[in-house]
Design a protein around this motif. Structure first.
Motif, PDB file in Angstrom:
ATOM      1  N   ARG A  22      24.765   9.399 -18.178  1.00  0.00           N
ATOM      2  CA  ARG A  22      25.105   8.686 -19.481  1.00  0.00           C
ATOM      3  C   ARG A  22      23.678   8.435 -20.228  1.00  0.00           C
ATOM      4  NH1 ARG A  22      30.092  10.332 -20.480  1.00  0.00           N
ATOM      5  NH2 ARG A  22      31.555   9.987 -18.793  1.00  0.00           N
TER       6      ARG A  22
ATOM      7  N   SER B 295      27.685  11.780 -25.258  1.00  0.00           N
ATOM      8  CA  SER B 295      27.664  10.616 -24.166  1.00  0.00           C
ATOM      9  C   SER B 295      27.418  11.020 -22.949  1.00  0.00           C
ATOM     10  CB  SER B 295      29.063  10.202 -24.531  1.00  0.00           C
ATOM     11  OG  SER B 295      29.978  11.015 -23.895  1.00  0.00           O
ATOM     12  N   ARG B 296      26.928  12.167 -22.715  1.00  0.00           N
ATOM     13  CA  ARG B 296      26.499  12.573 -21.312  1.00  0.00           C
ATOM     14  C   ARG B 296      25.434  13.815 -21.114  1.00  0.00           C
ATOM     15  NH1 ARG B 296      32.067  16.347 -21.932  1.00  0.00           N
ATOM     16  NH2 ARG B 296      30.946  17.522 -23.531  1.00  0.00           N
TER      17      ARG B 296
ATOM     18  N   ALA C  41      32.702   7.211 -27.360  1.00  0.00           N
ATOM     19  CA  ALA C  41      32.983   8.136 -26.278  1.00  0.00           C
ATOM     20  C   ALA C  41      34.090   7.764 -25.422  1.00  0.00           C
ATOM     21  CB  ALA C  41      31.857   8.389 -25.613  1.00  0.00           C
ATOM     22  N   PRO C  42      34.732   8.680 -25.096  1.00  0.00           N
ATOM     23  CA  PRO C  42      35.004  10.063 -25.217  1.00  0.00           C
ATOM     24  C   PRO C  42      35.827  10.187 -26.790  1.00  0.00           C
ATOM     25  CG  PRO C  42      36.577   9.941 -23.677  1.00  0.00           C
ATOM     26  CD  PRO C  42      35.716   8.500 -23.798  1.00  0.00           C
TER      27      PRO C  42
ATOM     28  N   ASP D 184      31.188   4.135 -23.260  1.00  0.00           N
ATOM     29  CA  ASP D 184      32.318   3.903 -24.002  1.00  0.00           C
ATOM     30  C   ASP D 184      32.417   2.637 -24.908  1.00  0.00           C
ATOM     31  OD1 ASP D 184      32.906   2.255 -21.896  1.00  0.00           O
ATOM     32  OD2 ASP D 184      34.981   3.226 -21.700  1.00  0.00           O
TER      33      ASP D 184
END
Length: 187
Positions: free
Chosen positions: A69, A56-57, A185-186, A104
């Motif tokens: 992101r 996610s990053r 996420a997370p 998210d």
């Protein structure tokens, strides 16, 4: 090791007619662990790598908080017209028709649920030692009796040295689905 903005600009934001390489978005958490006796002898060593695809990053030093992101990159277009094309961006945004998906949101495929572990090497040299050792929290100063702050370690009475031949274990978990319709996420 995590992907950075350079990886995004090089492999994901591509010209028309090309597909993005989302494999560049990969994290590898590499460890190297030892348990050693008081005299420094290595009793056990293991070094698994924990890998995450479609995290996610990514690292972006130009951003406040230095975290970019991937789902946000799905909506970017460079002045040259480069954009994320195909793959996880297309599936997450329904080919760009769904706007505003956040990192998210369960709709984003960039949830870090694609994981595996590379076992790598496992070395034990304790053929003549006790099975129970007590070490400090860093696996050092191993003794046969507990001491303040010590951690009990159980090590088999074997020596699996293969004469310098480095035997590596398998990768596991790569074929498992750790995701689901509500995973985001997370995680």
């Amino acid at each position: 090791m995590i992907a950075d903005r350079t990886c995004v600009d090089r492999d994901i934001l591509v010209p028309a007619g090309q597909f993005s390489n989302f494999g560049t978005l990969h994290e590898s958490w590499q460890t190297s662990n030892s348990i050693r006796s008081e005299d420094g002898h290595t009793l056990a060593h293991f070094n698994p790598y924990f890998n995450v695809s479609r995290p996610s990053r990514f690292y972006d030093p130009a951003l406040v908080g230095v975290v970019g992101r991937p789902i946000d990159v799905c909506y970017e277009v460079t002045p040259a017209g480069n954009a994320a094309r195909g793959g996880s961006c297309a599936r997450s945004t329904n080919n760009g028709t769904i706007l505003g998906i956040t990192f998210d949101d369960p709709q984003s495929e960039f949830d870090g649920s694609d994981r595996d572990v590379d076992i790598n090497s496992n070395f034990i040299d304790n053929a003549h030692g006790p099975e129970v050792w007590y070490t400090d929290p860093f696996g050092r100063n191993g003794r046969t009796e507990p001491f303040p702050g010590s951690i009990r370690q159980v090590i088999a009475r074997i020596n699996n040295d293969r004469g310098g031949l480095e035997l590596a274990g398998p990768g596991i978990g790569g074929n498992r689905d750790y995701g689901g319709p509500r995973v985001h996420a997370p995680n």
